[in-house]
Design a protein around this motif. Structure first.
Motif, PDB file in Angstrom:
ATOM      1  N   LEU A 140       0.981  -1.147  -0.086  1.00 56.23           N
ATOM      2  CA  LEU A 140      -0.004  -0.069  -0.062  1.00 56.23           C
ATOM      3  C   LEU A 140       0.837   1.253   0.097  1.00 56.23           C
ATOM      4  CD1 LEU A 140      -2.827  -0.740   2.583  1.00 56.23           C
ATOM      5  CD2 LEU A 140      -2.955  -0.985   0.022  1.00 56.23           C
ATOM      6  N   ILE A 141       2.067   1.253   0.645  1.00 59.16           N
ATOM      7  CA  ILE A 141       3.036   2.288   0.568  1.00 59.16           C
ATOM      8  C   ILE A 141       3.287   2.952  -0.920  1.00 59.16           C
ATOM      9  CG2 ILE A 141       5.455   3.035   0.898  1.00 59.16           C
ATOM     10  CD1 ILE A 141       5.610   1.134   3.363  1.00 59.16           C
ATOM     11  N   LEU A 142       3.495   1.714  -1.855  1.00 57.24           N
ATOM     12  CA  LEU A 142       3.579   2.126  -3.247  1.00 57.24           C
ATOM     13  C   LEU A 142       2.634   2.651  -3.886  1.00 57.24           C
ATOM     14  CD1 LEU A 142       6.016  -0.850  -4.378  1.00 57.24           C
ATOM     15  CD2 LEU A 142       6.761   1.530  -3.553  1.00 57.24           C
ATOM     16  N   VAL A 143       1.444   2.025  -3.507  1.00 55.03           N
ATOM     17  CA  VAL A 143      -0.137   2.181  -4.253  1.00 55.03           C
ATOM     18  C   VAL A 143      -0.144   3.961  -4.006  1.00 55.03           C
ATOM     19  CG1 VAL A 143      -2.381   2.052  -4.174  1.00 55.03           C
ATOM     20  CG2 VAL A 143      -0.821   0.075  -4.051  1.00 55.03           C
ATOM     21  N   ALA A 144       0.340   4.287  -2.658  1.00 54.70           N
ATOM     22  CA  ALA A 144       0.073   5.596  -2.160  1.00 54.70           C
ATOM     23  C   ALA A 144       0.620   6.807  -3.177  1.00 54.70           C
ATOM     24  CB  ALA A 144       0.374   5.777  -0.760  1.00 54.70           C
ATOM     25  N   LEU A 145       1.795   6.241  -3.906  1.00 55.95           N
ATOM     26  CA  LEU A 145       2.470   7.161  -4.675  1.00 55.95           C
ATOM     27  C   LEU A 145       1.501   7.633  -5.754  1.00 55.95           C
ATOM     28  CD1 LEU A 145       5.756   5.162  -5.123  1.00 55.95           C
ATOM     29  CD2 LEU A 145       5.307   7.202  -3.586  1.00 55.95           C
ATOM     30  N   LEU A 146       0.824   6.969  -6.050  1.00 54.92           N
ATOM     31  CA  LEU A 146      -0.340   7.452  -7.355  1.00 54.92           C
ATOM     32  C   LEU A 146      -1.169   8.736  -7.054  1.00 54.92           C
ATOM     33  CD1 LEU A 146      -1.016   3.866  -8.651  1.00 54.92           C
ATOM     34  CD2 LEU A 146       0.744   5.404  -9.663  1.00 54.92           C
ATOM     35  N   PRO A 147      -1.719   8.612  -5.924  1.00 60.54           N
ATOM     36  CA  PRO A 147      -2.636   9.988  -5.571  1.00 60.54           C
ATOM     37  C   PRO A 147      -1.635  10.849  -5.178  1.00 60.54           C
ATOM     38  CG  PRO A 147      -2.947   8.209  -4.008  1.00 60.54           C
ATOM     39  CD  PRO A 147      -2.313   7.308  -5.048  1.00 60.54           C
ATOM     40  N   LEU A 148      -0.528  10.670  -4.374  1.00 59.65           N
ATOM     41  CA  LEU A 148       0.246  11.851  -4.111  1.00 59.65           C
ATOM     42  C   LEU A 148       0.822  12.630  -5.319  1.00 59.65           C
ATOM     43  CD1 LEU A 148       1.994  13.066  -1.974  1.00 59.65           C
ATOM     44  CD2 LEU A 148       3.783  11.480  -2.005  1.00 59.65           C
ATOM     45  N   PHE A 149       1.132  11.799  -6.290  1.00 57.47           N
ATOM     46  CA  PHE A 149       1.923  12.701  -7.372  1.00 57.47           C
ATOM     47  C   PHE A 149       0.981  13.279  -8.318  1.00 57.47           C
ATOM     48  CE2 PHE A 149       5.755   9.813  -6.556  1.00 57.47           C
ATOM     49  CZ  PHE A 149       6.593  10.809  -6.205  1.00 57.47           C
ATOM     50  N   ALA A 150      -0.327  12.725  -8.272  1.00 53.38           N
ATOM     51  CA  ALA A 150      -1.413  13.218  -9.001  1.00 53.38           C
ATOM     52  C   ALA A 150      -1.996  14.382  -8.422  1.00 53.38           C
ATOM     53  CB  ALA A 150      -2.632  12.099  -9.030  1.00 53.38           C
TER      54      ALA A 150
END
Length: 479
Positions: free
Chosen positions: A199-209
């Motif tokens: 989930l740590i890697l999944v969280a990168l998507l909304p963060l950078f968006a």
């Protein structure tokens, strides 16, 4: 000839729909939706990694400290880190434009997320207790910094008058993001191919968006046809003058009272969360006692059960938060103003802890914490961000991040100190800690009354927002 603003039913259909949630004027809808999406993505990223934090902490052992003490003392350690970090952040705000500041902070957090994923237990470095503590510290700083930065940015974009109207709508995005983030995290970890740490890697998507949307908002301004006020801010430093954030806070009674209120309510809520964590860990350890002969199996089961409990808890908190934010906050504001927003949550907390003192059952406590936390994340959070609408840019980008990060963590630290003294000196049980919280809530109510009076004075004294001097309205459309 009547202007668009004098005909509120005109405009695109989506703007008419948005008026169900806030007083949206013509041409304000597009930027408002972008900001809704921005805070949605930030909160989604946070709630994806939050259960990972709890699970990692559950399998972190340090000497003879209990899990409750580890959690409480880790929160206090965040305060010490922020004391060093925040003056550096203030200097950045005085040098960098708001868009560059937001981008650099966001990218730094993304890089750190990748680093923590690589150092998760049994991947590259085995099980190192210190890393669980560091991740706990990081997630706390991640959440308060990005959220405080977003609301400072939104206040800068809108100014006092528009912010007072539109913040209840923007906050709907926070509730949606928290709800979807916690729900998505719960669903993803149930898949056999995805580990909780993924989930740590999944969280990168909304963060950078969210960083992309911040840049879009910075360029378009409130109406999508930037005035000089908006274009001047493209290159201007976020906080045009460099000041010590601590000096700013203590020079003004209003900011001092705001900081004290945020510290106090955090103290109350964190103490309640610590009580819940202690009860959950005790209950789960009893349930998993049959695995005591295999420490690895026990730790894995405890980690997964803790993450599952908190994933479910956060889902219900965020769902109720969404309902309250979408359909109640703007109505409370319209009916009772800032006074009603400031008073509602402490009275809910008072009722919750009074019941908690006499019905110490996990299921009951869970329901009460859902009610309290959802009220804080909707009603009270809207109020605390609106308190900054009459303030200056230096206060927004230097004092507000300090109040929303350091003073939140000082509240956590006071909760930790309460645990330390209560357990080691007075040997208090859960009932004793709940009674302390009831006393703190009474002080919170008194401080809210004082803040309301101060806010009214600041609002009356506020000058006409400077952007009006640079406005270039469309024909027939006063900006």
């Amino acid at each position: 000839m009547e202007t668009e603003r004098e005909q509120p039913d005109r405009g695109p259909a989506y703007e008419r729909l948005l008026r169900l949630f806030a007083d949206v004027h013509p041409r304000e809808g597009a930027t408002s939706l972008i900001l809704v999406a921005n805070i949605f993505l930030i909160l989604a990223a946070f709630y994806l990694i939050k259960p990972v934090r709890e699970g990692w902490l559950a399998v972190t052992d340090i000497g003879s400290l209990t899990k409750l003490e580890i959690r409480a003392y880790s929160a206090f350690a965040q305060s010490l880190m922020l004391l060093a970090i925040l003056p550096f952040y203030a200097r950045l705000a005085a040098r960098l434009s708001r868009n560059v500041l937001i981008t650099r902070v966001g990218v730094l957090f993304g890089v750190l997320l990748v680093a923590f994923w690589l150092t998760q237990p049994n991947l590259l470095l085995g099980r190192i207790p210190l890393l669980g503590i560091l991740f706990y510290l990081f997630v706390g700083i991640f959440s308060v910094t990005l959220v405080a930065q977003f609301w400072a940015f939104s206040t800068d974009v809108y100014g006092a008058e528009r912010g007072a109207r539109l913040f209840p709508l923007i906050a709907v995005g926070a509730a949606l993001g928290a709800t979807l983030g916690s729900w998505l995290g719960k669903k993803l970890v149930s898949l056999p191919s995805i580990d909780a740490f993924d989930l740590i890697l999944v969280a990168l998507l909304p963060l950078f968006a969210s960083l992309v949307l911040a840049r879009i908002t910075d360029r378009r301004g409130t109406y999508g046809d930037p005035s000089r006020w908006t274009t001047d801010r493209w290159e201007e430093a976020a906080a045009p003058h460099s000041n010590s954030p601590y000096r700013l806070i203590f020079q003004h009674r209003y900011l001092t009272a705001t900081a004290a209120m945020i510290m106090l309510f955090t103290w109350v809520v964190t103490s309640g969360d610590n009580i819940l964590f202690s009860i959950v860990q005790s209950s789960l350890r009893d349930e998993l006692a049959h695995l005591g002969g295999s420490p690895e199996a026990f730790n894995l089961a405890l980690q997964e059960a803790t993450a599952a409990f908190y994933g479910d808890l956060y889902f219900w908190i965020n769902l109720l938060t969404l309902i309250l934010q979408a359909f109640l906050v703007s109505r409370i504001l319209s009916a009772g103003g800032m006074k009603a927003l400031l008073y509602t949550t402490p009275f809910i907390s008072l009722a919750a802890y009074a019941a908690m003192a006499f019905v110490p059952i996990l299921g009951v406590i869970k329901v009460l914490k859902v009610a309290e936390n959802s009220s804080i994340l909707s009603i009270h959070n809207t109020a605390r961000h609106m308190l900054w609408l009459p303030t200056s840019k230096e206060m927004l980008y230097q004092a507000k991040p300090t109040v929303d990060t350091l003073f939140v963590r000082l509240g956590d630290g006071l909760a930790a100190l309460t645990i330390l003294i209560g357990t080691r000196v007075f040997h208090l049980g859960n009932f004793g800690f709940v009674m302390i919280n009831i006393l703190l809530v009474l002080v919170w109510i008194a401080l809210s009354a004082y803040l309301h009076r101060e806010h009214e004075q600041w609002k009356q004294a506020a000058l006409v927002p400077p952007e009006r001097a640079f406005t270039q309205p469309a024909p027939g459309m006063p900006e």
